[in-house]
Design a protein around this motif. Sequence first.
Motif, short mmCIF file in Angstrom:
data_model
loop_
_atom_site.label_atom_id
_atom_site.label_comp_id
_atom_site.label_asym_id
_atom_site.label_seq_id
_atom_site.Cartn_x
_atom_site.Cartn_y
_atom_site.Cartn_z
N LEU A 97 -98.93 -57.98 32.84
CA LEU A 97 -98.61 -57.14 34.00
C LEU A 97 -99.27 -57.65 35.28
O LEU A 97 -99.38 -56.93 36.25
N ASP A 98 -99.71 -58.89 35.26
CA ASP A 98 -100.28 -59.48 36.48
C ASP A 98 -99.15 -60.03 37.34
O ASP A 98 -98.83 -61.22 37.32
N LEU A 99 -98.53 -59.08 38.09
CA LEU A 99 -97.28 -59.40 38.78
C LEU A 99 -97.48 -59.77 40.26
O LEU A 99 -96.52 -60.09 40.94
N ALA A 153 -105.33 -51.60 45.92
CA ALA A 153 -105.74 -51.75 44.52
C ALA A 153 -104.47 -51.73 43.67
O ALA A 153 -103.50 -51.06 44.01
N THR A 154 -104.48 -52.48 42.59
CA THR A 154 -103.31 -52.46 41.70
C THR A 154 -103.78 -52.22 40.27
O THR A 154 -104.86 -52.68 39.88
N GLY A 155 -102.99 -51.50 39.52
CA GLY A 155 -103.31 -51.30 38.10
C GLY A 155 -102.79 -49.98 37.58
O GLY A 155 -103.03 -48.94 38.20
N ASN A 156 -102.12 -50.02 36.44
CA ASN A 156 -101.61 -48.79 35.80
C ASN A 156 -102.75 -47.92 35.29
O ASN A 156 -102.58 -46.73 35.10
N GLU A 157 -103.91 -48.55 35.08
CA GLU A 157 -105.03 -47.81 34.50
C GLU A 157 -105.82 -47.03 35.55
O GLU A 157 -106.71 -46.25 35.20
N LEU A 158 -105.51 -47.24 36.82
CA LEU A 158 -106.38 -46.70 37.88
C LEU A 158 -106.01 -45.27 38.27
O LEU A 158 -104.83 -44.93 38.39
N GLY A 182 -106.76 -57.04 41.77
CA GLY A 182 -106.14 -56.96 40.45
C GLY A 182 -104.77 -57.62 40.41
O GLY A 182 -104.17 -57.95 41.44
N GLY A 183 -104.32 -57.86 39.20
CA GLY A 183 -102.95 -58.34 39.00
C GLY A 183 -102.71 -59.80 39.31
O GLY A 183 -101.57 -60.22 39.49
N VAL A 184 -103.80 -60.61 39.42
CA VAL A 184 -103.60 -62.03 39.74
C VAL A 184 -104.01 -62.95 38.58
O VAL A 184 -104.01 -64.16 38.73
N ARG A 219 -98.87 -49.39 41.37
CA ARG A 219 -98.71 -49.50 39.92
C ARG A 219 -98.30 -50.92 39.58
O ARG A 219 -97.80 -51.67 40.43
N ASP A 220 -98.48 -51.31 38.31
CA ASP A 220 -98.11 -52.67 37.90
C ASP A 220 -96.60 -52.74 37.67
O ASP A 220 -96.13 -53.03 36.57
N ASP A 221 -95.84 -52.41 38.71
CA ASP A 221 -94.39 -52.65 38.62
C ASP A 221 -93.92 -53.20 39.97
O ASP A 221 -94.53 -52.93 41.01
MG MG Z 1 -104.55 -55.17 36.52
#
Ligand code: MG
Length: 444
Positions: A256-258, A183-188, A249-251, A226-228
């Motif tokens: 931040l969709d890296l 899973a990806t995301g700073n909010e998670l 996520g992130g696509v 994380r989104d980095d």
């Molecule tokens: Mg995301």
Amino acid sequence: MLSVQDALARVLEHAQPRAPSSCPVPEALGLLLAEDITSDIDSPPHDKSLVDGYAVIAADLSDGTAELEILEEITAGNVPTREIRRGSCARIMTGAPIPRGAEAVVMIERSEHVSGPGLGRARLNGVRPTLGSNIMRRAASMARGQTILRSGAVVRSIEIGLLSEVGRVEVRAIARPRVAVLATGNELVRAVETPTAGQIRNSNGPLLAAAARMAGSESIDLGIARDDRGSLRELISQGLARDILVISGGVSAGVLDLVPSVLAELAVEQIFHKINLKPGKPLWFGVWEAGRRPEAGAGSLERSATLTGEGSRSTTQSIPPTSSLQPPASSLVFGLPGNPVSSFVCFELFVRPAIARLAGRQDYRPETVTARLATEFAHRSDRETYHPARLLTTDEGYVVEPLLSQGSGDLRTLADANALAVFEPGQRRYAAGESLPVVRLPRF
Ligand code: MG
Ligand code: AMP
């Protein structure tokens, strides 16, 4: 934009069955056999009784009545010691070997026991057994040396039983595909945590890991990236040690969709990005060939494990060290959109068929039925739509009720669904009673 059908074809082009390997029989459940199986025994190993009763000579009962001396009692697991001659019989239990001389077994329910010397006598009335009645002949089920299962058969509980009957404790089978979920995301935050302002719990990671397991893979949850770039590179590198890496996520098109650019850095070749699907338009798919991994950026396990510890990986799961895995020649990488319903729909339409293909199931197709709409439905999208629905079986056939979903973030409503109703691209009002294709969700 690529259609759902063309996108699936592109995925399957890159999905090769895994190599066969040896596997303990109890763990082969759901796998495809990769060898023919021959029997090492006759089954049954002897002529055996199919009922509890008396082993008799048919001629003794030519007029339907006899009173026979009971020579011995034969229970399953014993061997008979006496030959049956005219005027005698043996009491015999289900599965026990038929004694020499006996031609049939009369059910105990058709007899009366008469006390007397020894084991007494059996009075039989109104029975005219034919030769072989209630007897299963030696090797009637299978003979030693006979091929009883073919390579390519799916191992169900029945096959587990049959393999055990012929003494197999290991078989060659197509190995279970190995799937990693990230899973990806700073909010998670993890399920055990209480989200603070701006945060939500990671539901996709556990959902996708479970869906992958249900689809027949061996899945691990790598936790939350994380989104980095550093965090993504670290955990994606770990996931590339598996046959399939599923990222959520992130696509999309956010700042931040890296994920796509980090995948490019890691030499994962993009096959497609964005398809004509609702929900699930941002789907990303690519292939990573072993040997293409760039030195820079490939993370060490220890460091990654610390990172995932901060993420959502549950403490009961341990990530096997990459070195203990036979690394795949190539990995399929899916970047699923982060909205839970989109993630789930993309999993069912693309990841599940890929897992099936790697498991050797060439013929796997999502189960699709034609159903009539229970109510009218206004469809407004230029994309092919897979809408959460309830499929009902009625006397008049299948009926489908599209659920009142709040969109691709509404996992709660998806929990009421057992199917996805399929609407063609374009604006159109579907009338109640109109027929349309419906994808059934896998059941337990
Ligand atoms: Mg995301
Ligand atoms: P993204 O695709 O990363 O832009 O995410 C789209 C939406 O899905 C956002 O509202 C995210 O918060 C949500 N989302 C992303 N990842 C997850 C996840 N693992 N679990 C639950 N929701 C998620």
